[in-house]
Enzyme design. Structure first.
Site, mmCIF file in Angstrom:
data_model
loop_
_atom_site.group_PDB
_atom_site.id
_atom_site.type_symbol
_atom_site.label_atom_id
_atom_site.label_comp_id
_atom_site.label_asym_id
_atom_site.label_seq_id
_atom_site.Cartn_x
_atom_site.Cartn_y
_atom_site.Cartn_z
ATOM 1 N N VAL A 266 -3.133 13.149 -1.004
ATOM 2 C CA VAL A 266 -2.244 14.217 -0.242
ATOM 3 C C VAL A 266 -0.919 14.776 -0.733
ATOM 4 O O VAL A 266 -0.396 15.588 -0.084
ATOM 5 C CB VAL A 266 -2.105 13.960 1.325
ATOM 6 N N TYR B 254 1.004 -1.169 -0.091
ATOM 7 C CA TYR B 254 -0.138 0.031 0.000
ATOM 8 C C TYR B 254 0.769 1.313 0.181
ATOM 9 O O TYR B 254 0.895 2.262 -0.818
ATOM 10 C CB TYR B 254 -0.858 0.127 1.210
HETATM 11 N N1 GLN Z 1 -0.490 7.479 1.801
HETATM 12 C C1 GLN Z 1 -1.540 8.373 2.369
HETATM 13 C C2 GLN Z 1 -2.117 7.600 3.613
HETATM 14 O O1 GLN Z 1 -2.381 6.563 3.759
HETATM 15 C C3 GLN Z 1 -2.464 8.411 1.278
HETATM 16 C C4 GLN Z 1 -3.623 9.438 1.605
HETATM 17 C C5 GLN Z 1 -4.272 10.340 0.794
HETATM 18 O O2 GLN Z 1 -3.636 10.749 -0.257
HETATM 19 N N2 GLN Z 1 -5.279 10.951 0.848
HETATM 20 O O3 GLN Z 1 -2.527 8.234 4.586
#
Ligand code: GLN
Length: 303
Positions: free
Chosen positions: A255, A185
């Site tokens: 994000v 992930y």
């Molecule tokens: N890697 C980030 C997380 O799992 C992805 C979250 C996002 O982009 N909103 O928190």
């Protein structure tokens, strides 16, 4: 078109100050808040770009689109949606409240709990190398790699996603090794893309899963239809409804500051703007897209 794009960039830049770069993954806090790049790839083969379209940044949650597409291709609709819902959650992307209190199944594959569950299925059937190749093809960008600094930074600050993953295991949604699932992930979230890569992915989806130049089929048409629908209803987390009304273009945010937009049968739009609103969506990117939607008539229900 180029003039409209330049104006969209201006509209976006005017919003930058109102947002903040993500900092809960420390490496993301190093992003330049003032960056903004927009790229449009049309089905006819035109390419338009403005601003910071060469800058690499981590794809973050937009990888959920790629992972869902692969899971649907490899495991099929029944298996994927047996344990994951298709409803907007109305909660923050990293919330675990409903997963614990309301439902044993994550609400949808675009929030962390749903995407981690999808990754659980993927861990059983594909390697990271296969996922990387798949991402490169779909984004039409052979240079995509893992951003190692972002990967390690997120692995060291993973308590919340780890809590979600173990909760999913306790509910029988994840049946594979939880740590391997989390690693995959985070690797997917750490893929380094540009606004152009996202425009490429958007165009492949807009084009029903076919490579726009070679005509090669990259994704099954049913998979593409499902993915686009889920992006539209859930792609902006708890901002999805308002975004659908005011912008009206299926869009997935991350994000890292990315936005992937699909104008069905017409074009892909990729945006990079790391200044985020409170829900974790690019604040300048949103304003730029709204401008494009209004001035190019791209709202899905434009009259
Ligand atoms: N890697 C980030 C997380 O799992 C992805 C979250 C996002 O982009 N909103 O928190």
């Amino acid at each position: 078109m180029q003039e409209i794009l330049e104006q969209a960039l201006k509209e976006g830049r005017a919003q930058i100050e109102k947002g903040e770069v993500a900092s809960y993954i420390p490496e993301l806090a190093k992003a330049d808040k003032n960056h903004l790049g927009i790229c449009i790839f049309t089905k006819e083969g035109e390419r338009f770009e403005a601003g910071d379209t060469q800058t690499r940044f981590s794809i973050q949650s937009i990888s959920k689109v790629i992972s869902l597409a692969m899971a649907l291709e490899k495991c099929g609709f029944e298996r994927v949606f047996e344990k994951i819902g298709m409803e907007p959650s109305g909660d923050a992307f990293n919330s675990l409240i409903k997963l614990d209190m309301v439902s044993d199944a994550p609400y949808n594959p675009m929030i962390n709990s749903g995407a981690i569950a999808v990754t659980g299925f993927l861990t059983e059937v594909v390697s990271f190398e296969t996922m990387l190749e798949f991402a490169r093809k779909l984004c039409m960008d052979p240079q995509i790699e893992v951003n190692r600094a972002v990967f390690y930074s997120e692995m060291e600050n993973l308590s919340r996603n780890r809590a979600i993953a173990y909760l999913l295991e306790s509910k029988g949604v994840i049946k594979t090794n939880v740590e391997s699932c989390l690693e995959l992930y985070v690797q997917m979230c750490s893929l380094n893309v540009t606004a152009k890569s996202l425009a490429g992915l958007g165009l492949v989806l807009a084009n029903g899963g076919m490579h726009p130049e070679s005509g090669a089929r990259l994704l099954d048409p049913d998979v593409v239809r499902i993915v686009k629908t889920i992006i539209f209803t859930c792609g902006m987390y708890d901002g999805s409804g308002e975004f659908a009304v005011s912008v009206g273009i299926p869009t997935k945010s991350g994000v890292g500051g990315g936005l992937l937009s699909v104008v069905n049968k017409k074009m892909g739009i990729g945006i990079y703007g790391p200044s985020l609103d409170k829900k974790g969506n690019s604040i300048a990117g949103r304003a730029a897209l709204k401008y494009l939607s209004e001035h190019l008539g791209l709202h899905m229900f434009a009259s």
